[in-house]
Enzyme design. Structure first.
Site, mmCIF file in Angstrom:
data_model
loop_
_atom_site.group_PDB
_atom_site.id
_atom_site.type_symbol
_atom_site.label_atom_id
_atom_site.label_comp_id
_atom_site.label_asym_id
_atom_site.label_seq_id
_atom_site.Cartn_x
_atom_site.Cartn_y
_atom_site.Cartn_z
ATOM 1 N N GLY A 86 63.759 104.970 67.810
ATOM 2 C CA GLY A 86 62.950 104.101 68.649
ATOM 3 C C GLY A 86 62.046 104.923 69.555
ATOM 4 N N LYS A 93 59.039 99.109 67.982
ATOM 5 C CA LYS A 93 59.376 97.924 68.785
ATOM 6 C C LYS A 93 58.093 97.249 69.281
ATOM 7 C CE LYS A 93 63.828 99.983 69.700
ATOM 8 N NZ LYS A 93 64.963 100.167 70.563
ATOM 9 N N HIS A 122 68.067 93.655 63.905
ATOM 10 C CA HIS A 122 68.173 94.608 65.021
ATOM 11 C C HIS A 122 68.914 93.936 66.175
ATOM 12 C CE1 HIS A 122 67.113 97.349 68.241
ATOM 13 N NE2 HIS A 122 66.791 98.231 67.316
ATOM 14 N N GLU A 176 73.690 101.104 64.307
ATOM 15 C CA GLU A 176 73.128 101.304 65.637
ATOM 16 C C GLU A 176 74.052 100.712 66.704
ATOM 17 O OE1 GLU A 176 68.553 101.921 65.249
ATOM 18 O OE2 GLU A 176 69.003 99.877 65.853
ATOM 19 N N GLY A 203 68.452 103.113 73.267
ATOM 20 C CA GLY A 203 67.576 103.243 74.430
ATOM 21 C C GLY A 203 68.278 103.731 75.696
ATOM 22 N N SER A 227 69.148 106.486 70.416
ATOM 23 C CA SER A 227 68.857 107.660 71.239
ATOM 24 C C SER A 227 68.758 108.963 70.438
ATOM 25 C CB SER A 227 69.891 107.804 72.359
ATOM 26 O OG SER A 227 69.842 106.690 73.228
HETATM 27 P P1 PGA Z 1 66.169 104.303 70.526
HETATM 28 O O1 PGA Z 1 66.104 102.986 69.617
HETATM 29 O O2 PGA Z 1 65.905 105.475 69.602
HETATM 30 O O3 PGA Z 1 65.092 104.117 71.553
HETATM 31 O O4 PGA Z 1 67.533 104.369 71.110
HETATM 32 C C1 PGA Z 1 66.642 102.958 68.326
HETATM 33 C C2 PGA Z 1 66.518 101.586 67.755
HETATM 34 O O5 PGA Z 1 66.717 100.609 68.500
HETATM 35 O O6 PGA Z 1 66.184 101.404 66.565
#
Ligand code: PGA
Length: 219
Positions: free
Chosen positions: A203, A11, A95, A144, A150, A182
């Site tokens: 992420g 990100k 995304h 996702e 997140g 997550s």
């Molecule tokens: P995260 O993000 O692992 O922090 O939940 C995943 C993503 O948005 O690709």
């Protein structure tokens, strides 16, 4: 042997020096042949990261997090497929953070997929649920669910498997489905062992090289 894909989405994190330190700390470990690892840094560090990966022959693919919906030209602030192709082999498209914060529409996302394909980049299309359109030509999808991104609250493997199976049935051109949201070293295997899921998009837990290594080990 079936491949397992583990893709890091950094990100909007990491300066060039942070990214190079990550690569140094990640090291030159080799992984079993069936594990395909990719990192997707910000545009500003793609050049440095791809150079380092090549120089050190690291077992990593490099990807981008976005692509211009247009060819080169008067599109201030955009990075087009030809420019990305110098550094990456895959590109994350659609995304939910881009859909939400930057109001990307399904039409624009389809244009981005076309641009990726036109430049021989692999489009990794993020979908938020089983109704998200998957444009023709997309073979790799990441499911996702927004509630899982997140938040520390991943989807259940059962739900992720059901959605992944449905996506494959509805889109016979899709051959690889990743789960994202997550993912940690503790839960990664509950997703990768699902029949219709071929890997994960990570992420937060990919920002630290050791925690990403653990995810790869456990996947
Ligand atoms: P995260 O993000 O692992 O922090 O939940 C995943 C993503 O948005 O690709």
């Amino acid at each position: 042997m079936e491949k397992t894909y583990i893709v890091a989405n950094w990100k909007s994190n990491k300066t060039e020096s942070d990214a190079l330190t990550w690569l140094t700390d990640f090291g030159e470990t080799t992984f079993p042949e069936n594990k395909v690892i990719a990192v997707c840094p910000s545009f500003s560090v793609l050049s440095a990261v791809s150079r380092k990966v090549e120089e050190k022959q690291l077992p990593l693919m490099v990807g981008a997090q976005n692509i211009s919906p247009f060819e080169e030209g008067a599109y201030t602030g955009e990075q087009n497929g030809g420019q990305l192709k110098e550094f990456v082999t895959l590109v994350i498209i659609g995304h939910s953070e881009r859909r939400n914060h930057f109001h990307e529409t399904d039409d624009e996302i389809a244009q981005k997929v076309n641009q990726a394909l036109a430049h021989n980049l692999i489009p990794l299309l993020c979908i938020q649920d089983r109704n998200t359109p998957v444009p023709q030509g997309v073979e790799m999808v990441a499911y996702e669910p927004i509630s899982a991104i997140g938040t520390g609250h991943p989807d259940t493997p059962e739900d992720a498997e059901a959605v992944a199976k449905a996506i494959k049935e509805q889109n016979p051109h899709v051959s690889v489905i990743l789960y994202g949201g997550s993912v940690t070293a503790d839960d990664v295997n509950s997703f990768t062992r699902c029949e219709s899921i071929s890997g994960v998009l990570v992420g937060k837990a990919s920002l630290d090289p050791q925690s990403f290594q653990k995810i790869i080990e456990n996947a």
